[in-house]
Design a protein around this motif. Structure first.
Motif, mmCIF file in Angstrom:
data_model
loop_
_atom_site.group_PDB
_atom_site.id
_atom_site.type_symbol
_atom_site.label_atom_id
_atom_site.label_comp_id
_atom_site.label_asym_id
_atom_site.label_seq_id
_atom_site.Cartn_x
_atom_site.Cartn_y
_atom_site.Cartn_z
ATOM 1 N N THR A 94 0.835 -1.198 0.000
ATOM 2 C CA THR A 94 0.000 0.000 0.000
ATOM 3 C C THR A 94 0.868 1.245 0.000
ATOM 4 O O THR A 94 1.781 1.396 0.821
ATOM 5 C CB THR A 94 -0.916 0.026 1.232
ATOM 6 N N SER A 96 0.922 5.326 0.565
ATOM 7 C CA SER A 96 0.105 6.290 1.304
ATOM 8 C C SER A 96 0.799 7.629 1.414
ATOM 9 O O SER A 96 2.031 7.727 1.320
ATOM 10 C CB SER A 96 -0.214 5.763 2.711
ATOM 11 N N THR A 134 -4.538 6.796 0.329
ATOM 12 C CA THR A 134 -3.896 5.484 0.312
ATOM 13 C C THR A 134 -4.387 4.712 -0.901
ATOM 14 O O THR A 134 -5.531 4.884 -1.337
ATOM 15 C CB THR A 134 -4.202 4.686 1.591
ATOM 16 N N ALA A 135 -3.530 3.846 -1.422
ATOM 17 C CA ALA A 135 -3.924 3.094 -2.621
ATOM 18 C C ALA A 135 -3.094 1.835 -2.761
ATOM 19 O O ALA A 135 -1.923 1.772 -2.366
ATOM 20 C CB ALA A 135 -3.768 3.965 -3.868
ATOM 21 N N LEU A 137 -2.130 0.124 -5.974
ATOM 22 C CA LEU A 137 -2.119 0.241 -7.431
ATOM 23 C C LEU A 137 -1.065 -0.692 -8.001
ATOM 24 O O LEU A 137 0.048 -0.782 -7.486
ATOM 25 C CB LEU A 137 -1.814 1.679 -7.851
ATOM 26 N N GLU A 157 -7.605 -3.391 -7.512
ATOM 27 C CA GLU A 157 -6.978 -2.173 -7.021
ATOM 28 C C GLU A 157 -7.926 -1.458 -6.061
ATOM 29 O O GLU A 157 -9.143 -1.571 -6.152
ATOM 30 C CB GLU A 157 -6.613 -1.251 -8.183
ATOM 31 N N GLN A 158 -7.342 -0.680 -5.139
ATOM 32 C CA GLN A 158 -8.148 0.018 -4.138
ATOM 33 C C GLN A 158 -7.564 1.392 -3.866
ATOM 34 O O GLN A 158 -6.349 1.534 -3.684
ATOM 35 C CB GLN A 158 -8.209 -0.799 -2.840
ATOM 36 N N ILE A 159 -8.435 2.425 -3.796
ATOM 37 C CA ILE A 159 -8.029 3.798 -3.495
ATOM 38 C C ILE A 159 -8.922 4.334 -2.381
ATOM 39 O O ILE A 159 -10.144 4.213 -2.446
ATOM 40 C CB ILE A 159 -8.131 4.709 -4.730
ATOM 41 N N THR A 160 -8.307 4.933 -1.354
ATOM 42 C CA THR A 160 -9.047 5.522 -0.240
ATOM 43 C C THR A 160 -8.596 6.965 -0.046
ATOM 44 O O THR A 160 -7.390 7.237 0.057
ATOM 45 C CB THR A 160 -8.817 4.738 1.062
#
Length: 227
Positions: A94, A96, A134-135, A137, A157-160
């Protein structure tokens, strides 16, 4: 008798004037107040940058009699800058970045901490922002998948993005029973920023304040008034 002192701060203009009548006295001042605080960048330092307490406006002098208190109304334009950037990688880790910026204001009487509700002198928050990004990718196809594409598990994939803000921009301080005599009132400001990042992330933050205005009212409150 009600006494009012007014101080305005506007960029690019500085004049002073005063007026007095039989029932009241006013004084006004206009000066330049537009300052950028210390900035921070996660690529150079992860330590917070906290400026010294400095005068937001020139100190004001007010004469009072017995059993008088001061109402101090402070207003200021506040500017906050926060930038967060993250990068993908081939490990699935991750990335960040967090950028924080804030401005606080306090009031001193004759150089001492006195104003309510800021009993400790730590200041009242006029503006504060914490921005976090945070991501994950690149984790959709990691290096492990490149070596064994038939057996690996693909992860989405995740993006916050989180934005936490608080602001006042104007606040009324109360100085109870200041006593008779000539007093000096100081309006002070402090900025602080901090930028942290990990796994390729980059964070940048800064804070600025001004123009600003201050109004001081000399008042007589009801008997035995207290907070």
């Amino acid at each position: 008798m009600r006494t009012t002192l007014v101080l305005l701060a506007l960029t690019g203009l500085a004049t002073f004037c005063s007026a007095q009548t039989a029932s009241s006295k006013q004084t006004a001042a206009i000066s330049t107040v537009s300052v950028a605080g210390c900035g921070s960048n996660s690529t150079s330092s992860l330590l917070p940058c906290v400026s010294d307490w400095v005068n937001l406006t020139p100190p004001l002098t007010v004469k009072t009699s017995n059993s008088t208190s001061l109402f101090v109304d402070v207003s200021s334009v506040i500017g906050l800058y926060t930038s967060t950037q993250v990068k993908g990688n081939n490990t699935g880790a991750t990335s960040s970045a967090t950028a924080q910026a804030g401005v606080r204001v306090r009031v001193l009487l004759d150089g001492a901490i006195y104003a309510f509700p800021d009993a400790t002198g730590s200041g009242i928050t006029f503006d504060n922002r914490v921005q976090t990004l945070t991501a994950n990718l690149g984790n959709i196809f990691t290096s492990a998948c490149a070596l064994s594409p038939n057996t690996c598990t693909l992860t989405p994939e995740q993006i916050t993005f989180i934005l936490d803000t608080s602001s006042a921009h104007s606040f009324n301080f109360v100085l109870l029973s200041v006593g008779s005599g000539t007093h000096t009132v100081q309006i002070q400001v402090q900025s602080d920023t901090q930028s942290t990042a990990s796994t390729g992330g980059v964070a940048i933050s800064n804070a600025a304040y001004g123009p600003a205005s201050v109004t001081i009212d000399v008042v007589r409150l009801v008997h035995d008034f207290s907070f």
